[in-house]
Design a protein around this motif. Structure first.
Motif, PDB file in Angstrom:
ATOM      1  N   ALA A 265       2.136  23.044 -14.727  1.00 33.05           N
ATOM      2  CA  ALA A 265       2.840  24.286 -14.417  1.00 33.05           C
ATOM      3  C   ALA A 265       3.510  24.860 -15.436  1.00 33.05           C
ATOM      4  CB  ALA A 265       3.196  24.006 -13.226  1.00 33.05           C
ATOM      5  N   ALA A 266       4.232  24.032 -16.175  1.00 31.93           N
ATOM      6  CA  ALA A 266       5.126  23.599 -17.160  1.00 31.93           C
ATOM      7  C   ALA A 266       4.551  24.914 -18.017  1.00 31.93           C
ATOM      8  CB  ALA A 266       5.479  23.009 -17.528  1.00 31.93           C
ATOM      9  N   ARG A 267       2.950  24.464 -18.938  1.00 31.79           N
ATOM     10  CA  ARG A 267       2.231  24.283 -19.678  1.00 31.79           C
ATOM     11  C   ARG A 267       1.579  25.743 -19.473  1.00 31.79           C
ATOM     12  NH1 ARG A 267       0.103  19.853 -21.948  1.00 31.79           N
ATOM     13  NH2 ARG A 267      -0.046  18.999 -19.716  1.00 31.79           N
ATOM     14  N   ARG A 268       1.386  26.416 -17.897  1.00 32.58           N
ATOM     15  CA  ARG A 268       0.245  27.642 -17.463  1.00 32.58           C
ATOM     16  C   ARG A 268       0.772  28.661 -17.649  1.00 32.58           C
ATOM     17  NH1 ARG A 268      -1.945  26.040 -12.069  1.00 32.58           N
ATOM     18  NH2 ARG A 268      -2.004  24.329 -12.893  1.00 32.58           N
ATOM     19  N   PRO A 269       0.668  29.576 -18.683  1.00 30.96           N
ATOM     20  CA  PRO A 269       0.556  31.042 -18.079  1.00 30.96           C
ATOM     21  C   PRO A 269       1.440  31.928 -16.753  1.00 30.96           C
ATOM     22  CG  PRO A 269      -1.624  31.067 -18.842  1.00 30.96           C
ATOM     23  CD  PRO A 269      -1.372  29.445 -18.614  1.00 30.96           C
ATOM     24  N   PRO A 270       1.914  32.423 -16.607  1.00 31.25           N
ATOM     25  CA  PRO A 270       1.631  32.905 -14.608  1.00 31.25           C
ATOM     26  C   PRO A 270       0.564  33.345 -14.580  1.00 31.25           C
ATOM     27  CG  PRO A 270       3.058  34.368 -17.088  1.00 31.25           C
ATOM     28  CD  PRO A 270       2.555  33.438 -17.574  1.00 31.25           C
ATOM     29  N   CYS A 271       0.955  33.119 -13.310  1.00 33.76           N
ATOM     30  CA  CYS A 271       0.027  33.481 -12.424  1.00 33.76           C
ATOM     31  C   CYS A 271       0.186  34.942 -12.220  1.00 33.76           C
ATOM     32  CB  CYS A 271      -0.048  33.140 -11.057  1.00 33.76           C
ATOM     33  SG  CYS A 271      -1.447  33.228 -10.067  1.00 33.76           S
ATOM     34  N   PRO A 272      -1.432  35.907 -12.543  1.00 35.87           N
ATOM     35  CA  PRO A 272      -1.255  37.132 -12.429  1.00 35.87           C
ATOM     36  C   PRO A 272      -0.551  37.907 -11.533  1.00 35.87           C
ATOM     37  CG  PRO A 272      -3.769  36.828 -13.528  1.00 35.87           C
ATOM     38  CD  PRO A 272      -2.863  35.035 -12.490  1.00 35.87           C
TER      39      PRO A 272
ATOM     40  N   ALA B 254       1.152  -1.244  -0.355  1.00 34.82           N
ATOM     41  CA  ALA B 254      -0.144  -0.115   0.545  1.00 34.82           C
ATOM     42  C   ALA B 254       0.862   1.144  -0.059  1.00 34.82           C
ATOM     43  CB  ALA B 254      -0.848   0.177   1.231  1.00 34.82           C
ATOM     44  N   MET B 255       1.371   1.223   0.764  1.00 31.67           N
ATOM     45  CA  MET B 255       2.588   2.618   0.822  1.00 31.67           C
ATOM     46  C   MET B 255       3.456   2.723  -0.675  1.00 31.67           C
ATOM     47  SD  MET B 255       6.526   2.954   2.649  1.00 31.67           S
ATOM     48  CE  MET B 255       7.124   1.412   1.896  1.00 31.67           C
ATOM     49  N   LEU B 256       4.067   1.761  -0.977  1.00 35.09           N
ATOM     50  CA  LEU B 256       4.107   1.533  -2.643  1.00 35.09           C
ATOM     51  C   LEU B 256       3.693   2.163  -3.370  1.00 35.09           C
ATOM     52  CD1 LEU B 256       7.020  -1.120  -2.347  1.00 35.09           C
ATOM     53  CD2 LEU B 256       7.393   1.085  -2.198  1.00 35.09           C
ATOM     54  N   GLN B 257       2.203   1.834  -3.325  1.00 31.79           N
ATOM     55  CA  GLN B 257       0.977   2.457  -4.471  1.00 31.79           C
ATOM     56  C   GLN B 257       1.143   3.837  -3.478  1.00 31.79           C
ATOM     57  OE1 GLN B 257      -1.729  -0.139  -3.994  1.00 31.79           O
ATOM     58  NE2 GLN B 257      -1.269  -2.205  -5.553  1.00 31.79           N
ATOM     59  N   HIS B 258       0.334   4.096  -2.472  1.00 34.75           N
ATOM     60  CA  HIS B 258       0.555   5.875  -2.441  1.00 34.75           C
ATOM     61  C   HIS B 258       1.909   6.656  -3.059  1.00 34.75           C
ATOM     62  CE1 HIS B 258      -0.782   8.389  -0.215  1.00 34.75           C
ATOM     63  NE2 HIS B 258      -0.520   8.632   0.349  1.00 34.75           N
ATOM     64  N   LEU B 259       2.819   5.962  -2.659  1.00 36.19           N
ATOM     65  CA  LEU B 259       4.276   6.901  -3.160  1.00 36.19           C
ATOM     66  C   LEU B 259       4.338   6.916  -4.837  1.00 36.19           C
ATOM     67  CD1 LEU B 259       7.092   5.424  -0.935  1.00 36.19           C
ATOM     68  CD2 LEU B 259       6.180   7.495  -0.998  1.00 36.19           C
ATOM     69  N   GLY B 260       4.199   5.242  -5.334  1.00 36.58           N
ATOM     70  CA  GLY B 260       3.629   5.467  -6.996  1.00 36.58           C
ATOM     71  C   GLY B 260       2.680   6.829  -7.226  1.00 36.58           C
ATOM     72  N   SER B 261       2.020   6.546  -6.526  1.00 38.26           N
ATOM     73  CA  SER B 261       0.497   7.733  -6.876  1.00 38.26           C
ATOM     74  C   SER B 261       0.784   8.879  -6.593  1.00 38.26           C
ATOM     75  CB  SER B 261      -0.942   7.135  -5.934  1.00 38.26           C
ATOM     76  OG  SER B 261      -1.191   7.536  -5.601  1.00 38.26           O
ATOM     77  N   GLY B 262       1.892   9.339  -5.504  1.00 44.29           N
ATOM     78  CA  GLY B 262       2.164  10.555  -5.632  1.00 44.29           C
ATOM     79  C   GLY B 262       3.082  11.160  -6.114  1.00 44.29           C
ATOM     80  N   ALA B 263       3.957  10.231  -6.617  1.00 43.20           N
ATOM     81  CA  ALA B 263       5.082  10.707  -7.146  1.00 43.20           C
ATOM     82  C   ALA B 263       3.858  10.826  -9.344  1.00 43.20           C
ATOM     83  CB  ALA B 263       6.487  10.053  -7.995  1.00 43.20           C
ATOM     84  N   ALA B 264       3.327  10.436  -9.203  1.00 40.47           N
ATOM     85  CA  ALA B 264       2.595  10.376 -10.976  1.00 40.47           C
ATOM     86  C   ALA B 264       1.894  11.722 -10.713  1.00 40.47           C
ATOM     87  CB  ALA B 264       1.619   9.584 -11.521  1.00 40.47           C
ATOM     88  N   ASP B 265       1.162  11.787  -9.631  1.00 40.48           N
ATOM     89  CA  ASP B 265       0.382  13.607  -9.549  1.00 40.48           C
ATOM     90  C   ASP B 265       1.176  14.619  -9.387  1.00 40.48           C
ATOM     91  OD1 ASP B 265      -2.123  11.977  -9.085  1.00 40.48           O
ATOM     92  OD2 ASP B 265      -1.589  12.105  -6.625  1.00 40.48           O
ATOM     93  N   ALA B 266       2.600  14.510  -8.826  1.00 41.31           N
ATOM     94  CA  ALA B 266       3.746  15.486  -8.949  1.00 41.31           C
ATOM     95  C   ALA B 266       4.045  15.746 -10.076  1.00 41.31           C
ATOM     96  CB  ALA B 266       4.632  15.073  -8.292  1.00 41.31           C
ATOM     97  N   GLN B 267       4.218  14.330 -10.907  1.00 39.29           N
ATOM     98  CA  GLN B 267       4.470  14.556 -12.134  1.00 39.29           C
ATOM     99  C   GLN B 267       4.241  15.090 -13.426  1.00 39.29           C
ATOM    100  OE1 GLN B 267       6.163  11.538 -14.186  1.00 39.29           O
ATOM    101  NE2 GLN B 267       7.640  11.975 -15.757  1.00 39.29           N
ATOM    102  N   ALA B 268       2.281  15.240 -13.131  1.00 41.25           N
ATOM    103  CA  ALA B 268       1.284  15.624 -13.746  1.00 41.25           C
ATOM    104  C   ALA B 268       1.041  17.324 -13.155  1.00 41.25           C
ATOM    105  CB  ALA B 268       0.141  15.037 -13.560  1.00 41.25           C
ATOM    106  N   ALA B 269       1.617  17.870 -12.337  1.00 38.38           N
ATOM    107  CA  ALA B 269       2.036  19.118 -11.296  1.00 38.38           C
ATOM    108  C   ALA B 269       2.784  19.722 -12.516  1.00 38.38           C
ATOM    109  CB  ALA B 269       1.456  19.153 -10.306  1.00 38.38           C
ATOM    110  N   ALA B 270       3.353  19.485 -11.967  1.00 34.19           N
ATOM    111  CA  ALA B 270       4.724  19.950 -12.849  1.00 34.19           C
ATOM    112  C   ALA B 270       4.806  19.872 -14.518  1.00 34.19           C
ATOM    113  CB  ALA B 270       6.691  19.168 -12.448  1.00 34.19           C
ATOM    114  N   THR B 271       4.666  19.169 -15.087  1.00 33.70           N
ATOM    115  CA  THR B 271       4.073  18.939 -16.481  1.00 33.70           C
ATOM    116  C   THR B 271       2.718  20.773 -16.868  1.00 33.70           C
ATOM    117  OG1 THR B 271       4.604  16.885 -16.898  1.00 33.70           O
ATOM    118  CG2 THR B 271       3.573  18.134 -18.060  1.00 33.70           C
TER     119      THR B 271
END
Length: 148
Positions: free
Chosen positions: A109-116, A90-107
């Motif tokens: 954020a890289a495409r989003r225009p800057p915050c006003p 369960a811990m490894l699955q949780h770490l894996g999904s957290g890493a995937a979420d962080a990678q998706a958020a970083a991707t």
């Protein structure tokens, strides 16, 4: 029957960080639980058999109790070993999904225009004309020559 992972879960919470440093050993333990022996787990994990056996022994030492019953045909987890394996899974699955979420958020954020809020004040108010003077052609120290 106490289902907590004693001794570290209830009696001595400071021992948990000891186990957190054994991520490789935890993965090796899961391999042995899934495959039934250190040899087959090592083949599946592309590691040597002694490395897997050593990792399992280190984890047993960190826990302070045996996690496997060893026999001529392989290794079978003890009840505590089965419980720990389920939690590690369960811990490894949780770490894996957290890493995937962080990678998706970083991707994203890289495409989003800057915050006003990080734009200069005039742009936040809807007037994107700069508040500083722009250089004119006369002020250009490098005038355009006839060659391009």
């Amino acid at each position: 029957m106490n289902l907590s992972l004693a001794p570290w879960a209830s009696s001595n919470p400071s021992r948990f960080p000891e186990l957190a440093g054994h991520l490789r050993a935890m993965r090796a333990m899961l391999g042995v639980v899934r495959h039934g022996s250190t040899t087959r787990a090592a083949q599946a994990m592309h590691l040597s058999q002694p490395a897997v056996a050593r990792s399992v022994l280190q984890l047993e030492e960190a826990c302070g109790m045996p996690l496997f019953m060893r026999g001529a045909r392989g290794m079978m987890p003890t009840p505590l070993g089965s419980q720990l394996a389920a939690r590690i899974e369960a811990m490894l699955q949780h770490l894996g999904s957290g890493a995937a979420d962080a990678q998706a958020a970083a991707t994203l954020a890289a495409r989003r225009p800057p915050c006003p809020s990080v734009l200069p004040r005039p742009c936040r108010q809807g007037n994107c004309a700069p508040s500083w003077p722009l250089p004119t052609a006369a002020a250009n120290p490098w005038p355009r020559s006839g060659w391009a």
